[in-house]
Design a protein around this motif. Structure first.
Motif, PDB file in Angstrom:
ATOM      1  N   LYS A  45      25.629  56.074  73.948  1.00  0.00           N
ATOM      2  CA  LYS A  45      24.658  56.958  73.299  1.00  0.00           C
ATOM      3  C   LYS A  45      24.378  56.506  71.866  1.00  0.00           C
ATOM      4  O   LYS A  45      23.225  56.540  71.405  1.00  0.00           O
ATOM      5  CB  LYS A  45      25.152  58.404  73.309  1.00  0.00           C
ATOM      6  CG  LYS A  45      25.174  59.021  74.689  1.00  0.00           C
ATOM      7  CD  LYS A  45      25.716  60.439  74.666  1.00  0.00           C
ATOM      8  CE  LYS A  45      25.773  60.991  76.088  1.00  0.00           C
ATOM      9  NZ  LYS A  45      26.221  62.385  76.119  1.00  0.00           N
ATOM     10  N   LEU A  46      25.417  56.084  71.186  1.00  0.00           N
ATOM     11  CA  LEU A  46      25.241  55.582  69.829  1.00  0.00           C
ATOM     12  C   LEU A  46      24.401  54.303  69.843  1.00  0.00           C
ATOM     13  O   LEU A  46      23.585  54.070  68.945  1.00  0.00           O
ATOM     14  CB  LEU A  46      26.614  55.327  69.194  1.00  0.00           C
ATOM     15  CG  LEU A  46      26.687  55.166  67.691  1.00  0.00           C
ATOM     16  CD1 LEU A  46      26.055  56.335  66.958  1.00  0.00           C
ATOM     17  CD2 LEU A  46      28.130  54.978  67.266  1.00  0.00           C
ATOM     18  N   GLY A  47      24.565  53.507  70.902  1.00  0.00           N
ATOM     19  CA  GLY A  47      23.764  52.297  71.057  1.00  0.00           C
ATOM     20  C   GLY A  47      22.277  52.589  71.184  1.00  0.00           C
ATOM     21  O   GLY A  47      21.440  51.783  70.759  1.00  0.00           O
ATOM     22  N   VAL A  48      21.937  53.736  71.749  1.00  0.00           N
ATOM     23  CA  VAL A  48      20.531  54.148  71.844  1.00  0.00           C
ATOM     24  C   VAL A  48      20.029  54.578  70.458  1.00  0.00           C
ATOM     25  O   VAL A  48      18.914  54.256  70.057  1.00  0.00           O
ATOM     26  CB  VAL A  48      20.370  55.284  72.877  1.00  0.00           C
ATOM     27  CG1 VAL A  48      18.959  55.859  72.835  1.00  0.00           C
ATOM     28  CG2 VAL A  48      20.708  54.779  74.272  1.00  0.00           C
ATOM     29  N   ALA A  49      20.879  55.285  69.725  1.00  0.00           N
ATOM     30  CA  ALA A  49      20.490  55.808  68.409  1.00  0.00           C
ATOM     31  C   ALA A  49      20.412  54.713  67.346  1.00  0.00           C
ATOM     32  O   ALA A  49      19.517  54.733  66.495  1.00  0.00           O
ATOM     33  CB  ALA A  49      21.464  56.896  67.972  1.00  0.00           C
ATOM     34  N   ILE A  50      21.365  53.778  67.392  1.00  0.00           N
ATOM     35  CA  ILE A  50      21.392  52.693  66.390  1.00  0.00           C
ATOM     36  C   ILE A  50      21.634  51.360  67.111  1.00  0.00           C
ATOM     37  O   ILE A  50      22.700  50.756  67.013  1.00  0.00           O
ATOM     38  CB  ILE A  50      22.455  52.952  65.298  1.00  0.00           C
ATOM     39  CG1 ILE A  50      23.828  53.287  65.907  1.00  0.00           C
ATOM     40  CG2 ILE A  50      21.995  54.037  64.332  1.00  0.00           C
ATOM     41  CD1 ILE A  50      24.959  53.348  64.887  1.00  0.00           C
ATOM     42  N   PRO A  51      20.617  50.894  67.837  1.00  0.00           N
ATOM     43  CA  PRO A  51      20.806  49.722  68.694  1.00  0.00           C
ATOM     44  C   PRO A  51      21.198  48.444  67.956  1.00  0.00           C
ATOM     45  O   PRO A  51      22.044  47.691  68.444  1.00  0.00           O
ATOM     46  CB  PRO A  51      19.459  49.568  69.407  1.00  0.00           C
ATOM     47  CG  PRO A  51      18.477  50.321  68.578  1.00  0.00           C
ATOM     48  CD  PRO A  51      19.252  51.418  67.916  1.00  0.00           C
ATOM     49  N   GLN A  52      20.631  48.202  66.820  1.00  0.00           N
ATOM     50  CA  GLN A  52      20.956  46.959  66.104  1.00  0.00           C
ATOM     51  C   GLN A  52      22.407  46.952  65.629  1.00  0.00           C
ATOM     52  O   GLN A  52      23.099  45.944  65.734  1.00  0.00           O
ATOM     53  CB  GLN A  52      19.996  46.755  64.923  1.00  0.00           C
ATOM     54  CG  GLN A  52      18.571  46.465  65.352  1.00  0.00           C
ATOM     55  CD  GLN A  52      18.466  45.156  66.122  1.00  0.00           C
ATOM     56  OE1 GLN A  52      18.651  45.126  67.338  1.00  0.00           O
ATOM     57  NE2 GLN A  52      18.180  44.091  65.413  1.00  0.00           N
ATOM     58  N   THR A  53      22.843  48.071  65.101  1.00  0.00           N
ATOM     59  CA  THR A  53      24.223  48.168  64.619  1.00  0.00           C
ATOM     60  C   THR A  53      25.208  47.994  65.766  1.00  0.00           C
ATOM     61  O   THR A  53      26.174  47.224  65.662  1.00  0.00           O
ATOM     62  CB  THR A  53      24.454  49.527  63.926  1.00  0.00           C
ATOM     63  OG1 THR A  53      23.553  49.635  62.832  1.00  0.00           O
ATOM     64  CG2 THR A  53      25.891  49.658  63.438  1.00  0.00           C
ATOM     65  N   MET A  54      24.974  48.685  66.865  1.00  0.00           N
ATOM     66  CA  MET A  54      25.895  48.602  68.006  1.00  0.00           C
ATOM     67  C   MET A  54      25.852  47.232  68.665  1.00  0.00           C
ATOM     68  O   MET A  54      26.874  46.729  69.122  1.00  0.00           O
ATOM     69  CB  MET A  54      25.604  49.719  69.008  1.00  0.00           C
ATOM     70  CG  MET A  54      25.933  51.107  68.465  1.00  0.00           C
ATOM     71  SD  MET A  54      27.644  51.273  67.874  1.00  0.00           S
ATOM     72  CE  MET A  54      28.516  51.280  69.441  1.00  0.00           C
ATOM     73  N   LYS A  55      24.675  46.602  68.695  1.00  0.00           N
ATOM     74  CA  LYS A  55      24.581  45.238  69.220  1.00  0.00           C
ATOM     75  C   LYS A  55      25.406  44.297  68.340  1.00  0.00           C
ATOM     76  O   LYS A  55      26.150  43.455  68.834  1.00  0.00           O
ATOM     77  CB  LYS A  55      23.132  44.778  69.280  1.00  0.00           C
ATOM     78  CG  LYS A  55      22.972  43.382  69.824  1.00  0.00           C
ATOM     79  CD  LYS A  55      21.520  42.941  69.861  1.00  0.00           C
ATOM     80  CE  LYS A  55      21.466  41.506  70.371  1.00  0.00           C
ATOM     81  NZ  LYS A  55      20.166  40.903  70.163  1.00  0.00           N
ATOM     82  N   GLY A  56      25.276  44.466  67.033  1.00  0.00           N
ATOM     83  CA  GLY A  56      26.047  43.638  66.107  1.00  0.00           C
ATOM     84  C   GLY A  56      27.542  43.853  66.270  1.00  0.00           C
ATOM     85  O   GLY A  56      28.325  42.892  66.271  1.00  0.00           O
ATOM     86  N   PHE A  57      27.941  45.111  66.423  1.00  0.00           N
ATOM     87  CA  PHE A  57      29.360  45.414  66.617  1.00  0.00           C
ATOM     88  C   PHE A  57      29.865  44.799  67.917  1.00  0.00           C
ATOM     89  O   PHE A  57      30.954  44.226  67.966  1.00  0.00           O
ATOM     90  CB  PHE A  57      29.609  46.924  66.601  1.00  0.00           C
ATOM     91  CG  PHE A  57      31.061  47.282  66.751  1.00  0.00           C
ATOM     92  CD1 PHE A  57      31.925  47.191  65.670  1.00  0.00           C
ATOM     93  CD2 PHE A  57      31.571  47.678  67.975  1.00  0.00           C
ATOM     94  CE1 PHE A  57      33.274  47.500  65.810  1.00  0.00           C
ATOM     95  CE2 PHE A  57      32.905  47.992  68.126  1.00  0.00           C
ATOM     96  CZ  PHE A  57      33.763  47.900  67.035  1.00  0.00           C
TER      97      PHE A  57
END
Length: 114
Positions: A17-29
């Motif tokens: 769900k966080l990946g939907v909200a902040i996709p770039q950050t979660m992709k980077g993580f």
């Protein structure tokens, strides 16, 4: 007592769900995680055990759920996790001991689950 397999599932769902909200950050993580755990001079199992030791010393219950799970998946034995807990206690004192107990509870729960 925390149900670590359930905590793992819950956190995984919320990370999606966080990946939907902040996709770039979660992709980077996610990319950072993959690169950091990838085999190199140290194998992935050793890196997961290091991450678990750090999780214990910084008192991150969710991190314990993930890194016990991933260490077991990478082939870590209960004995290797016990020694990781021991080193974490050395570095983190009494609070690390309490979170080390949580790591051992997680091992037990994941092993019972299969």
């Amino acid at each position: 007592m925390t149900n670590f397999p359930e905590r793992y599932k819950e956190l995984s769902t919320w990370m999606d769900k966080l990946g939907v909200a902040i996709p770039q950050t979660m992709k980077g993580f996610s990319e950072l995680h993959k690169a950091s755990i990838a085999p190199g001079a140290l194998d992935s199992k050793t890196k997961e055990l290091i991450a678990l030791g750090i999780a214990i010393t910084v008192r991150c219950e969710g991190c314990i759920a993930f890194h016990v799970h991933d260490a077991l998946q990478a082939g870590a034995s209960k004995e290797e996790i016990v020694e990781t807990v021991s080193v974490a206690i050395l570095m983190g004192g009494g609070p690390a001991m309490v979170y080390g107990i949580e790591a051992m509870q997680a091992v037990s729960q994941y092993q019972q689950q299969g």
